[in-house]
Motif scaffolding. Structure first.
Motif, short mmCIF file in Angstrom:
data_model
loop_
_atom_site.label_atom_id
_atom_site.label_comp_id
_atom_site.label_asym_id
_atom_site.label_seq_id
_atom_site.Cartn_x
_atom_site.Cartn_y
_atom_site.Cartn_z
N VAL A 1 -13.94 7.18 -1.62
CA VAL A 1 -14.08 5.72 -1.66
C VAL A 1 -12.68 5.11 -1.81
N PRO A 2 -12.27 4.25 -0.85
CA PRO A 2 -10.93 3.64 -0.96
C PRO A 2 -10.89 2.60 -2.08
N ASP A 3 -9.68 2.42 -2.66
CA ASP A 3 -9.52 1.38 -3.67
C ASP A 3 -9.33 0.03 -2.99
N GLU A 4 -8.96 -1.00 -3.78
CA GLU A 4 -8.85 -2.35 -3.24
C GLU A 4 -7.76 -2.46 -2.18
N ASN A 5 -6.85 -1.50 -2.12
CA ASN A 5 -5.78 -1.49 -1.13
C ASN A 5 -6.10 -0.58 0.06
N LEU B 1 -18.28 8.25 -7.20
CA LEU B 1 -17.09 7.57 -6.70
C LEU B 1 -15.87 8.44 -6.90
N ILE C 1 -7.27 6.09 -0.39
CA ILE C 1 -8.19 7.11 -0.92
C ILE C 1 -7.35 8.14 -1.66
N TYR C 2 -7.61 8.29 -2.95
CA TYR C 2 -6.86 9.22 -3.77
C TYR C 2 -7.56 10.57 -3.87
N VAL D 1 -12.02 9.00 -7.70
CA VAL D 1 -11.00 8.37 -8.52
C VAL D 1 -9.74 9.21 -8.44
N PRO D 2 -8.58 8.65 -8.78
CA PRO D 2 -7.37 9.44 -8.75
C PRO D 2 -7.49 10.68 -9.63
N TYR E 1 -9.93 16.21 -2.07
CA TYR E 1 -10.55 14.88 -2.09
C TYR E 1 -12.05 15.01 -2.36
#
Length: 437
Positions: free
Chosen positions: A75-79, A24, A82-83, A26-27, A131
């Motif tokens: 993988v995009p977060d809940e918003n 996954l 993609i970080y 992550v930032p 990324y």
């Protein structure tokens, strides 16, 4: 001057390239170990001395697309954001110095909107974010063109390296060959009077329009459900279609350890038989010849469930009077073009009281002999209409009705209610529920 052995090794690498972990995101955050990142791109480019309009690599289009691959997948977060998994300066250096006198190099599409600094045949690009995965790490493209100095057999490389704090890069090298073998296939035509159930004795052949010859050719023949490839030749490997895969294909690979010259055409020592079933109609076949040394074909055969054919070996014969205009990059044919299918749609007679709901079985059958499959559209569904008499109306869309979205378009008049159904052949018959009001 480039040695003949070196050119042959390069041709071999080109031919194999032509046929041939998840985490996954992550930032970005601090890491004790450097982040492993690899440069991606094609392994080789065969630079044609006579590029054709409309192909990848046509004038202005880059043949070399570069990028970076980092661990994991984006993988995009809940918003939905993609970080990047790395933030920090890094540079990418593209060195095409060895292409001096071999090809013209255009770096103008490299480095995205900010571009790259270019000095001679070396480009240096700077960026800040990386990324997970590969999708968001595009570096841009490089365009190559032959010049008046270019000659068949010229070779060179494009070396790509990168560096940045907290990053461990793996570079990439692109081999460039000028005027390598370019095999074109003869376009086929259905014989006059051909019918379903007949066997097509296909006169397969190729012409090398490249500036160099070679040794070793692989023929690939593929056909859809209504076509069969009899295991006829001892130097061919056959992989029949899985009977459970209606839209699957049968494939054959034939290996020739033969030399071929630049500008020459070659045909088979015997026609290649392609059988047709009695239900065949507009089935699709294609074939390709590819320059691959015979001792490097094992990987190709391992890609499928191939079984070696039983019989004499098929050979190649030079064709002295071949017309270059008869040969094309993609050779395919839909046949047989003559057959009939018989679609049978049936309804049902029912009695019901007012307010009662009944089910109407709508039958759909193809009595043949031909199958109906829109193969050029990937097996696109067939649509038909179901008309209800005055009075009853459908309380819901039937299970088998409606477009791929699941909605059934309805056209209602004072006399009838109409449903449209889509069926992907072969398919079971749908049923329609109706209620009286």
């Amino acid at each position: 001057m480039t040695s003949l052995a070196a050119v042959r090794r390069t041709i071999s690498a080109f031919a194999l390239a032509a046929l041939a972990g998840t985490a996954l995101a992550v930032p970005a955050q601090a890491r004790e170990e450097p982040l492993p990142v690899s440069v991606t791109g094609p392994d080789s480019v065969n630079l044609s001395l006579q590029p054709e309009s409309g192909e990848p690599g046509e004038p202005g289009e880059p043949q070399v697309e570069l990028g970076l691959r980092a661990p994991g997948e984006p993988v995009p977060d809940e918003n939905g954001v993609i970080y990047p998994i790395h933030q920090g300066d890094y540079t990418v250096t593209v060195d095409a110095s060895s292409l001096a006198g071999v090809a013209a190099v255009d770096f103008s599409r490299l480095g995205g909107w900010q571009g790259c600094s270019v000095e001679g045949l070396v480009a240096t690009c700077s960026d800040y974010e990386i990324y997970a995965g590969q999708d968001y790490n595009d570096l841009g493209g490089i365009r190559l063109d032959v010049t008046d100095e270019s000659a068949a057999g010229d070779v060179g490389t494009i070396s790509v390296t990168a560096a940045g704090e907290g990053l461990a890069f793996t570079g990439h090298t692109v081999d460039v060959l000028v005027g390598g073998p370019e095999l074109r296939m003869k376009q086929l035509a259905e014989p006059e009077g051909f019918q379903a159930g007949d066997t097509f004795q296909a006169p397969l052949s190729f012409r090398n329009q490249g500036g160099l010859g070679g040794k070793g050719v692989v023929l690939r023949v593929s056909g859809t459900r209504g076509l069969s490839l009899p295991s006829t030749f001892g130097n061919c490997w056959y992989d029949p279609r899985d009977p459970d895969e209606v839209l699957g294909r049968s494939t054959a690979l034939c290996v020739f350890d033969s030399e071929f010259a630049a500008g020459a055409a070659y045909g088979l020592s015997a026609p290649f038989p392609i059988g047709t079933a009695g239900f065949a109609l507009y089935d699709s076949m294609y074939y390709t010849f590819t320059a691959v040394p015979a001792d490097q074909v094992a990987d190709l055969v391992a890609e499928g469930d191939y079984q070696r054919g039983a019989g004499p070996e098929l050979g190649l014969v030079r064709l002295p009077d071949a017309d270059p205009a008869d040969y094309t990059q993609y050779a395919e044919m839909d046949f047989p073009t003559k057959n009939t299918f018989d679609l049978d749609l049936t309804g049902e007679r029912l009695r019901a009281r007012k307010g009662q709901t009944v089910s109407v079985d709508v039958g759909f059958a193809n009595h043949g002999p031909a199958w109906l499959a829109l193969l050029r559209s990937g097996g696109e569904p067939i649509s038909f209409w179901v008309d209800l008499p005055p009075g009853p109306r459908p309380p819901r869309s039937p299970r088998a009705a409606g477009p791929p979205t699941g909605r059934a378009p309805r056209a209602t008049t004072s006399a009838t209610s109409t449903h449209r159904s889509w069926r992907t052949p072969p398919a079971p018959s749908p049923s329609v529920s109706a209620s009286t009001r």
